[in-house]
Design an enzyme around this catalytic site. Structure first.
Site, PDB file in Angstrom:
ATOM      1  N   HIS A  90      58.594  35.439  30.388  1.00  0.00           N
ATOM      2  CA  HIS A  90      59.175  34.920  31.631  1.00  0.00           C
ATOM      3  C   HIS A  90      58.218  35.010  32.812  1.00  0.00           C
ATOM      4  O   HIS A  90      58.414  34.349  33.819  1.00  0.00           O
ATOM      5  CB  HIS A  90      60.512  35.619  31.950  1.00  0.00           C
ATOM      6  CG  HIS A  90      60.405  37.009  32.492  1.00  0.00           C
ATOM      7  ND1 HIS A  90      60.641  38.144  31.728  1.00  0.00           N
ATOM      8  CD2 HIS A  90      60.115  37.461  33.736  1.00  0.00           C
ATOM      9  CE1 HIS A  90      60.500  39.229  32.481  1.00  0.00           C
ATOM     10  NE2 HIS A  90      60.181  38.839  33.697  1.00  0.00           N
ATOM     11  N   ASP A 122      63.134  34.107  23.357  1.00  0.00           N
ATOM     12  CA  ASP A 122      64.251  34.953  22.946  1.00  0.00           C
ATOM     13  C   ASP A 122      63.912  36.437  23.038  1.00  0.00           C
ATOM     14  O   ASP A 122      64.735  37.241  23.479  1.00  0.00           O
ATOM     15  CB  ASP A 122      64.671  34.619  21.509  1.00  0.00           C
ATOM     16  CG  ASP A 122      65.342  33.254  21.394  1.00  0.00           C
ATOM     17  OD1 ASP A 122      65.827  32.753  22.431  1.00  0.00           O
ATOM     18  OD2 ASP A 122      65.374  32.697  20.288  1.00  0.00           O
ATOM     19  N   SER A 189      57.212  43.429  35.152  1.00  0.00           N
ATOM     20  CA  SER A 189      57.381  42.691  33.901  1.00  0.00           C
ATOM     21  C   SER A 189      56.063  42.518  33.167  1.00  0.00           C
ATOM     22  O   SER A 189      55.082  42.039  33.731  1.00  0.00           O
ATOM     23  CB  SER A 189      57.966  41.309  34.169  1.00  0.00           C
ATOM     24  OG  SER A 189      59.349  41.359  34.272  1.00  0.00           O
TER      25      SER A 189
END
Length: 230
Positions: A90, A122, A189
């Site tokens: 992401h 996913d 992240s």
């Protein structure tokens, strides 16, 4: 598994220290001797948090991406000494290919992504190669950490380069998704989650409850990338 937010890919205004010069050397030659990526024999000696940061802090880097209008910042880390790296998918999703910039600790050179090996939305990971050689890296653990085991996170939340935090594995919420008490935030992240033996066990990713400072953060197990490693 639903979550309140993912800790990267947020709009980020210019911050001091984030302007980088382009690397003009082109694609570098690869080392003929590659280091082993996955740990085959674990040391019996546990490391202190300060030792882990001293040893592996420079293996974690900042990622800057853009969709042409907005700029985003996340984290990533190396898993071999020839530029092989991991981050969250992401962090890169919806951004321009070739516009990514990788900033290593202590360097103002903008390194580029030269190859995308595989990615999964996913399981929120991307495996790629950066145009650098002889970089520091974190070996991959052979085993998942157990609930209650100590873990350490290194990333760049809110653009604060190489922030270190510690906590425990709070629970496994799926086969490859662990709940952790180590604090992370936007910009973390794709950062590294490391066990007490100096092995990477996860990819820090987000929080189950937006704004919560409880042990409601999560990371993907490093096991998700192992099938794709040569």
């Amino acid at each position: 598994m639903s979550c309140a937010h993912k800790s990267g890919h947020r709009r980020d205004r210019e911050r001091p220290g984030t302007t980088m010069a382009d690397c003009s050397n082109g694609k570098s030659s690869r080392s003929t001797a590659r280091k082993s990526i996955i740990v085959n024999k674990r040391s019996s000696d546990k490391l202190e948090g300060s030792q882990i940061f001293d040893r592996y802090g420079s293996a974690v880097f900042m990622v800057f991406t853009t969709d042409g209008s907005n700029a985003y910042q996340g984290s990533g880390f190396f898993i071999d000494n020839g530029g092989l790296a991991v981050s969250n998918y992401h962090v890169f999703k919806g951004t321009g290919i070739g516009l990514e910039q990788i900033k290593l600790v202590g360097s103002d050179v903008a390194y580029k992504v030269t190859e995308i090996i595989t990615r999964s939305e996913d399981e929120d990971f991307i495996l790629f190669r950066v145009d650098c050689d002889n970089n520091n890296y974190i070996p991959i653990a052979t085993e998942k950490p157990k609930i209650g085991e100590k873990v350490y996170a290194i990333g760049s939340p809110r653009g604060l380069e190489n922030t270190f935090s510690s906590g425990e594995v709070s629970q496994w919420r799926a086969d490859n998704l662990m709940q952790i008490s180590a604090l992370i935030d936007h910009g973390s992240s794709g950062g590294a989650l490391i066990n007490e033996y100096g092995e990477v066990v996860g990819i820090t990713s987000g929080s189950f409850a937006d704004g919560s400072q409880a042990n409601l953060n999560y990371a993907w197990s490093i096991d998700i990338v192992k099938p794709y490693l040569r």
